[in-house]
Design a protein around this motif. Structure first.
Motif, PDB file in Angstrom:
ATOM      1  N   TYR A   1       4.455   8.405   0.075  1.00  0.00           N
ATOM      2  CA  TYR A   1       4.924   7.770   2.345  1.00  0.00           C
ATOM      3  C   TYR A   1       6.042   9.269   2.974  1.00  0.00           C
ATOM      4  CZ  TYR A   1       7.610   4.603   5.296  1.00  0.00           C
ATOM      5  OH  TYR A   1       7.595   4.473   5.947  1.00  0.00           O
TER       6      TYR A   1
ATOM      7  N   HIS B   1      -3.365   7.924   1.369  1.00  0.00           N
ATOM      8  CA  HIS B   1      -3.716   7.304  -0.066  1.00  0.00           C
ATOM      9  C   HIS B   1      -4.611   8.379  -0.222  1.00  0.00           C
ATOM     10  CE1 HIS B   1      -5.854   4.638  -2.613  1.00  0.00           C
ATOM     11  NE2 HIS B   1      -4.328   4.203  -2.943  1.00  0.00           N
TER      12      HIS B   1
ATOM     13  N   ASN C   1       3.527   2.260  -2.243  1.00  0.00           N
ATOM     14  CA  ASN C   1       3.427   1.973  -3.306  1.00  0.00           C
ATOM     15  C   ASN C   1       2.227   2.778  -3.988  1.00  0.00           C
ATOM     16  OD1 ASN C   1       6.446   1.332  -2.982  1.00  0.00           O
ATOM     17  ND2 ASN C   1       5.745  -1.561  -3.293  1.00  0.00           N
ATOM     18  N   LYS C   2       1.427   2.522  -3.161  1.00  0.00           N
ATOM     19  CA  LYS C   2       0.438   2.692  -3.747  1.00  0.00           C
ATOM     20  C   LYS C   2      -0.715   4.263  -3.127  1.00  0.00           C
ATOM     21  CE  LYS C   2      -3.416  -0.072  -4.359  1.00  0.00           C
ATOM     22  NZ  LYS C   2      -4.080  -1.526  -4.655  1.00  0.00           N
ATOM     23  N   SER C   3       1.140   4.722  -2.609  1.00  0.00           N
ATOM     24  CA  SER C   3       0.382   6.425  -1.563  1.00  0.00           C
ATOM     25  C   SER C   3       1.516   7.471  -1.510  1.00  0.00           C
ATOM     26  CB  SER C   3      -0.297   5.764  -0.376  1.00  0.00           C
ATOM     27  OG  SER C   3      -0.995   4.732  -0.117  1.00  0.00           O
TER      28      SER C   3
ATOM     29  N   ASP D   1      -4.559   5.746  -6.240  1.00  0.00           N
ATOM     30  CA  ASP D   1      -3.435   6.554  -6.195  1.00  0.00           C
ATOM     31  C   ASP D   1      -2.524   7.335  -7.066  1.00  0.00           C
ATOM     32  OD1 ASP D   1      -3.990   3.907  -5.558  1.00  0.00           O
ATOM     33  OD2 ASP D   1      -3.673   2.680  -7.079  1.00  0.00           O
TER      34      ASP D   1
ATOM     35  N   LYS E   1       0.744   9.089  -5.463  1.00  0.00           N
ATOM     36  CA  LYS E   1       2.402   7.853  -4.998  1.00  0.00           C
ATOM     37  C   LYS E   1       3.264   8.691  -5.354  1.00  0.00           C
ATOM     38  CE  LYS E   1       2.299   4.896  -9.004  1.00  0.00           C
ATOM     39  NZ  LYS E   1       1.446   3.432  -9.683  1.00  0.00           N
TER      40      LYS E   1
ATOM     41  N   TRP F   1       0.998  -1.261   0.217  1.00  0.00           N
ATOM     42  CA  TRP F   1      -0.373   0.118   0.338  1.00  0.00           C
ATOM     43  C   TRP F   1       0.827   1.746  -0.382  1.00  0.00           C
ATOM     44  CZ3 TRP F   1      -4.991   1.069  -1.116  1.00  0.00           C
ATOM     45  CH2 TRP F   1      -5.505  -0.226  -1.299  1.00  0.00           C
TER      46      TRP F   1
ATOM     47  N   LEU G   1       1.356   7.147   5.795  1.00  0.00           N
ATOM     48  CA  LEU G   1       1.358   7.231   4.024  1.00  0.00           C
ATOM     49  C   LEU G   1      -0.030   7.666   4.319  1.00  0.00           C
ATOM     50  CD1 LEU G   1      -0.973   5.051   3.784  1.00  0.00           C
ATOM     51  CD2 LEU G   1       0.704   3.534   3.751  1.00  0.00           C
TER      52      LEU G   1
END
Length: 625
Positions: free
Chosen positions: A288, A510, A284-286, A514, A517, A282, A508
């Motif tokens: 961070y 989200h 990698n989809k947000s 996405d 990111k 997750w 993170l």
């Protein structure tokens, strides 16, 4: 000669209780001082205040007749021994010295029996061994006929003892007040104070400060001081608009605070297994934030909630959720309510723990779904398992009317991580049976439940209309177990900088579909969450001390003990040392760094004054007029 020996013998027998007290008490206090600073070997600095504080305690007893004096000294031995044991146990977990504010909150700590009992070592009770051994001595000693001084001579002895002892104490305290201005008043660095003054002096100072603070807080601040604080809290002008300003107005906000989630487990492996595969996915989809710190104090989890929802620092002593539950707040929930949001907290533990049932009302959450709102059908750790809690929470979210702000707090990965139900098969290799190994299992379990929950939000379409923020609340590994973590991180010859760099927690954000990111490496902390959310959701930013992560650069991350970092330099307050973060080397204090240190204390003072005097209530009343 025989006569002299006989007189000396009688004198020692008459005052054996005093001799034992002056020997035993300093030994206990020095042993505790060695616990909190094992590398600190210069006894010549600590022995003076320890001896002088012991003699000050003794001086009170000598005013009384012999038998009463002996009883008083025995009782003082018991009290001091218990105090040292409590300090020892508290230090193991919190890396701090217990204070009156914490003791006030002790009733709330009672619900975590497994945490407290796991911290107590049988060796701690060695502090009481003399108390037991002295029982037969006291029985026989009371039969010994001792020479009784007249009252006037006992008072004279009191002054003979207390004046030089008080002078030594006063001189030591004065030196500290010169080298560390504001330290003794704010008590922001309890370990540092205890290191140089000893336990007795620390607790006397703590009592004095609590009393003095009550008196001073009853006095009104000057209008100039109030205006200065108000300007410091008003971020509407300080935070310039950013690319995120108002983009998510009207969207749902789902904020997840994860129990004891530290950054070192992210993208890490043990025995070639990912510890947090779901969070890694997750992330990698947000967006961070990889330099995000917890800023909690004695209130731990509740402090993290307080920081995130109010953008104020924790209480200097004790927990803000207990001390300031009667205050007025311009909280995240309050501002969301004013913008027609539904606001709710979801947590599967006891409603009264950390005074949440009272504090959430003060923060204006419309609903609090605590233990009684959930079906307690599976327990892991302290209470309702994260699996069951997050499944039931998902069903509740589906019933909420949009837009809403839901604040979700997990539980299963709570210290001491000794319930391996459901995740005991996770192989931690050499760390099996250790606290770190149990933690890795515990956080692996929680990671699996978070992954399922986030996947459900995505598949249900809720994420398309929501911003999801997830972060850790505080550290997982207490300082007395830190060597296993240093080993895990392959850190040799660790410094205080290494310790602090391990105090990062994942955070993170989200966004729907996405968006945005990537990784943000700005140094930041939990106090910055509310201003960041306020910017994204177009909320007022009138009363907060944090800064918007998208509109501000080069912020200082300030910790309750006065330590801080600007991303280049890390100041560790308990040793008054500056570290260059890139090189890890110690650097001298510059004028700029001195200003940053003073600013850190000023920010903490603004926070304390605002909370102690309930200034937001005063400010909002003036606004309405």
């Amino acid at each position: 000669m025989r006569n002299l020996i006989k007189k000396l013998k009688n004198f020692l027998l008459d005052n054996l209780d005093i001799v034992l007290f002056v020997i035993i008490i300093p030994m206990k206090l020095i042993k505790f001082d060695r616990l909190i600073y094992p590398e600190y070997t210069h006894y010549k600095l600590i022995i003076k205040p320890i001896l002088s504080s012991t003699i000050c305690a003794l001086s009170i007893a000598v005013i009384f007749k012999n038998k009463i004096r002996t009883r008083i000294l025995y009782i003082l031995d018991i009290v001091i021994s218990i105090l040292v044991i409590v300090d020892t146990v508290y230090f193991r977990y919190f890396k701090d010295i217990i204070s009156i504010g914490v003791i006030k909150n002790g009733v709330m700590l009672g619900g975590v029996k497994s945490s407290v009992t796991s911290l107590i070592s049988p060796y701690d009770f060695l502090y009481l061994i003399d108390v037991v051994l002295l029982i037969p001595f006291l029985f026989f000693y009371r039969r010994h006929k001792r020479y009784e001084l007249k009252l006037i001579f006992r008072f004279a002895l009191f002054f003979i003892l207390v004046i030089p002892a008080g002078y030594v104490n006063g001189k030591t305290i004065y030196k500290m007040s010169v080298s560390q201005p504001n330290l003794l008043k704010t008590m922001y660095n309890k370990v540092y104070i205890n290191k140089f003054l000893g336990t007795l002096d620390f607790h006397v100072l703590d009592l004095y400060n609590v009393t003095e603070n009550k008196i001073s807080n009853s006095k009104r601040l000057s209008k100039d001081t109030e205006n200065t604080i108000k300007n410091a809290l008003n971020k509407n002008e300080a935070n310039a608009p950013s690319s995120m300003t108002g983009l998510y107005k009207g969207k749902n906000l789902i904020m997840i605070q994860v129990e004891a989630l530290q950054q070192f487990v992210i993208n890490s492996k043990v025995e070639n297994q990912e510890i947090t595969p779901n969070l890694n996915r997750w992330i990698n989809k947000s967006l961070y934030f990889n330099n995000f710190f917890y800023q909690v104090s004695s209130g731990n989890t509740s402090d993290a909630e307080f920081l995130a929802n109010n953008s104020f620092y924790p209480a200097a002593s004790g927990a803000a959720y207990y001390l300031y539950a009667g205050n007025t707040y311009s909280s995240l929930a309050k501002e969301m309510n004013d913008n027609n949001y539904y606001t709710a907290v979801l947590h599967g533990y006891k409603e009264g723990f950390w005074n949440r049932n009272v504090m959430y009302k003060a923060e204006k959450f419309k609903d609090f779904f605590g233990e009684k709102s959930f079906n307690i059908n599976e327990n892991v750790g302290l209470g309702l398992s994260d699996k069951s809690f997050l499944n039931q929470s998902f069903n509740k979210l589906k019933s909420f009317s949009s837009p809403y702000y839901s604040f979700i707090i997990t539980l299963s990965s709570h210290y001491p991580y000794d319930d391996t139900k459901g995740y005991g098969d996770f192989n931690v290799g050499d760390y099996e049976g250790t606290l770190l190994g149990n933690y890795l299992k515990g956080i692996h379990y929680t990671d699996a439940q978070l992954g399922t929950f986030l996947d459900k939000l995505e598949k249900s379409g809720i994420m398309d209309n929501s911003v999801v923020i997830l972060y850790g609340d505080h550290y997982a590994i207490p300082k007395d177990k830190i060597n296993d973590l240093y080993d895990f991180e392959n850190i040799k010859n660790p410094t205080d900088l290494d310790w602090y760099e391990l105090q990062k927690v994942p955070m993170l954000i989200h966004f729907p579909k996405d968006q945005y990111k990537g990784i943000n490496s700005e140094y930041s902390g939990q106090i910055d969450l509310y201003p960041t959310i306020a910017n994204m959701f177009n909320l007022p930013q009138n009363y907060m001390l944090g800064t918007d992560l998208f509109a501000s650069k080069n912020r200082n991350v300030i910790f309750r003990n006065g330590s801080f970092t600007d991303g280049n330099v890390f100041y560790v307050s308990w040793t008054n040392t500056y570290y260059d973060i890139k090189t890890g080397s110690v650097i001298p204090e510059s004028t700029k760094l001195k200003q940053e240190k003073d600013n850190a204390l000023t920010q903490l003072e603004y926070s304390d004054n605002t909370l102690n005097h309930n200034l937001i209530k005063k400010f909002t009343v003036k606004q309405k007029k």
